[in-house]
Design a protein around this motif. Sequence first.
Motif, PDB file in Angstrom:
ATOM      1  N   MET A   1       0.914  -1.116   0.073  1.00 43.15           N
ATOM      2  CA  MET A   1       0.092  -0.024   0.066  1.00 43.15           C
ATOM      3  C   MET A   1       0.781   1.259   0.007  1.00 43.15           C
ATOM      4  SD  MET A   1      -3.287   1.096   0.056  1.00 43.15           S
ATOM      5  CE  MET A   1      -3.962  -0.810   0.202  1.00 43.15           C
ATOM      6  N   GLU A   2       0.414   2.386  -0.655  1.00 42.68           N
ATOM      7  CA  GLU A   2       1.110   3.497  -0.857  1.00 42.68           C
ATOM      8  C   GLU A   2       1.112   4.243   0.442  1.00 42.68           C
ATOM      9  OE1 GLU A   2       0.415   6.278  -3.930  1.00 42.68           O
ATOM     10  OE2 GLU A   2      -0.234   4.823  -5.133  1.00 42.68           O
ATOM     11  N   THR A   3       2.367   4.886   0.927  1.00 40.41           N
ATOM     12  CA  THR A   3       2.379   5.497   1.933  1.00 40.41           C
ATOM     13  C   THR A   3       1.587   6.932   1.670  1.00 40.41           C
ATOM     14  OG1 THR A   3       4.538   6.747   1.263  1.00 40.41           O
ATOM     15  CG2 THR A   3       4.725   5.008   2.705  1.00 40.41           C
ATOM     16  N   SER A   4       1.197   7.297   0.622  1.00 42.26           N
ATOM     17  CA  SER A   4       0.506   8.536   0.426  1.00 42.26           C
ATOM     18  C   SER A   4      -0.902   8.174   1.055  1.00 42.26           C
ATOM     19  CB  SER A   4       0.447   9.236  -0.956  1.00 42.26           C
ATOM     20  OG  SER A   4       0.075   7.941  -1.984  1.00 42.26           O
ATOM     21  N   HIS A   5      -1.410   6.956   0.603  1.00 42.74           N
ATOM     22  CA  HIS A   5      -2.438   6.544   0.930  1.00 42.74           C
ATOM     23  C   HIS A   5      -2.852   6.313   2.609  1.00 42.74           C
ATOM     24  CE1 HIS A   5      -6.597   4.638   0.592  1.00 42.74           C
ATOM     25  NE2 HIS A   5      -6.087   3.459   1.132  1.00 42.74           N
ATOM     26  N   VAL A   6      -1.740   5.897   3.029  1.00 40.84           N
ATOM     27  CA  VAL A   6      -1.948   5.782   4.603  1.00 40.84           C
ATOM     28  C   VAL A   6      -1.765   7.158   5.283  1.00 40.84           C
ATOM     29  CG1 VAL A   6      -0.438   5.176   6.600  1.00 40.84           C
ATOM     30  CG2 VAL A   6      -0.664   3.610   4.532  1.00 40.84           C
ATOM     31  N   SER A   7      -0.990   8.229   4.563  1.00 43.95           N
ATOM     32  CA  SER A   7      -1.050   9.366   5.215  1.00 43.95           C
ATOM     33  C   SER A   7      -2.259  10.086   5.011  1.00 43.95           C
ATOM     34  CB  SER A   7       0.111  10.344   4.355  1.00 43.95           C
ATOM     35  OG  SER A   7       1.420   9.765   4.715  1.00 43.95           O
ATOM     36  N   ALA A   8      -3.063   9.947   3.854  1.00 45.26           N
ATOM     37  CA  ALA A   8      -4.228  10.531   3.633  1.00 45.26           C
ATOM     38  C   ALA A   8      -5.449  10.073   4.627  1.00 45.26           C
ATOM     39  CB  ALA A   8      -4.672  10.256   2.220  1.00 45.26           C
ATOM     40  N   LEU A   9      -5.253   8.652   4.850  1.00 47.51           N
ATOM     41  CA  LEU A   9      -6.288   8.160   5.858  1.00 47.51           C
ATOM     42  C   LEU A   9      -5.814   8.698   7.082  1.00 47.51           C
ATOM     43  CD1 LEU A   9      -6.026   4.289   4.622  1.00 47.51           C
ATOM     44  CD2 LEU A   9      -8.151   5.877   4.529  1.00 47.51           C
ATOM     45  N   GLN A  10      -4.891   8.772   7.743  1.00 52.33           N
ATOM     46  CA  GLN A  10      -4.247   9.291   8.864  1.00 52.33           C
ATOM     47  C   GLN A  10      -4.710  10.801   9.161  1.00 52.33           C
ATOM     48  OE1 GLN A  10      -0.151   8.679   8.866  1.00 52.33           O
ATOM     49  NE2 GLN A  10      -0.184   6.565   9.948  1.00 52.33           N
ATOM     50  N   LEU A  11      -4.664  11.699   8.024  1.00 48.13           N
ATOM     51  CA  LEU A  11      -5.180  12.867   8.026  1.00 48.13           C
ATOM     52  C   LEU A  11      -6.812  12.908   8.208  1.00 48.13           C
ATOM     53  CD1 LEU A  11      -2.977  14.738   5.191  1.00 48.13           C
ATOM     54  CD2 LEU A  11      -3.076  15.316   7.773  1.00 48.13           C
ATOM     55  N   LYS A  12      -7.340  12.268   7.473  1.00 47.60           N
ATOM     56  CA  LYS A  12      -8.756  11.972   7.414  1.00 47.60           C
ATOM     57  C   LYS A  12      -9.158  11.630   8.999  1.00 47.60           C
ATOM     58  CE  LYS A  12     -10.490  10.397   3.469  1.00 47.60           C
ATOM     59  NZ  LYS A  12     -11.120   9.473   2.408  1.00 47.60           N
ATOM     60  N   HIS A  13      -8.480  10.737   9.440  1.00 48.05           N
ATOM     61  CA  HIS A  13      -8.757  10.409  10.998  1.00 48.05           C
ATOM     62  C   HIS A  13      -8.539  11.536  11.892  1.00 48.05           C
ATOM     63  CE1 HIS A  13      -7.992   7.945  14.655  1.00 48.05           C
ATOM     64  NE2 HIS A  13      -8.737   6.921  14.220  1.00 48.05           N
ATOM     65  N   ALA A  14      -7.470  12.276  11.897  1.00 47.22           N
ATOM     66  CA  ALA A  14      -7.203  13.269  12.583  1.00 47.22           C
ATOM     67  C   ALA A  14      -8.244  14.267  12.443  1.00 47.22           C
ATOM     68  CB  ALA A  14      -5.796  13.749  12.464  1.00 47.22           C
TER      69      ALA A  14
ATOM     70  N   GLU B   1     -10.038   0.816  11.096  1.00 52.03           N
ATOM     71  CA  GLU B   1      -9.816  -0.520  10.809  1.00 52.03           C
ATOM     72  C   GLU B   1      -9.140  -0.798   9.392  1.00 52.03           C
ATOM     73  OE1 GLU B   1     -14.015  -1.490  10.689  1.00 52.03           O
ATOM     74  OE2 GLU B   1     -14.139  -1.870  12.747  1.00 52.03           O
ATOM     75  N   GLU B   2      -9.210   0.193   8.531  1.00 54.74           N
ATOM     76  CA  GLU B   2      -8.611   0.382   7.002  1.00 54.74           C
ATOM     77  C   GLU B   2      -7.161   0.481   7.120  1.00 54.74           C
ATOM     78  OE1 GLU B   2      -8.685   2.280   2.787  1.00 54.74           O
ATOM     79  OE2 GLU B   2     -10.408   2.670   4.255  1.00 54.74           O
ATOM     80  N   LEU B   3      -6.752   1.275   8.102  1.00 56.21           N
ATOM     81  CA  LEU B   3      -5.268   1.403   8.243  1.00 56.21           C
ATOM     82  C   LEU B   3      -4.708   0.052   9.136  1.00 56.21           C
ATOM     83  CD1 LEU B   3      -5.297   5.206   9.863  1.00 56.21           C
ATOM     84  CD2 LEU B   3      -3.832   3.999   7.971  1.00 56.21           C
ATOM     85  N   ALA B   4      -5.568  -0.613   9.859  1.00 59.11           N
ATOM     86  CA  ALA B   4      -5.001  -1.700  10.402  1.00 59.11           C
ATOM     87  C   ALA B   4      -4.881  -2.855   9.563  1.00 59.11           C
ATOM     88  CB  ALA B   4      -6.347  -2.135  11.540  1.00 59.11           C
TER      89      ALA B   4
END
Length: 51
Positions: free
Chosen positions: A1-14, A46-49
């Motif tokens: 999985m792309e780190t940009s996708h992970v970063s986007a999810l983390q930003l959304k979560h925050a 959950e998606e991040l997990a």
Amino acid sequence: METSHVSALQLKHAGLERQIQDELNRPLPDLAMIQQLKRRKLRIKEELAHI
């Protein structure tokens, strides 16, 4: 999985966490909105997990 996708999810979560806190700090918080935001936040978590 792309780190940009992970970063986007983390930003959304925050962002959702911030929205929840803002709503809770209002004199009359919208509990239905808070529940909806918490569900969206949980789905992102959950998606991040699974990444």
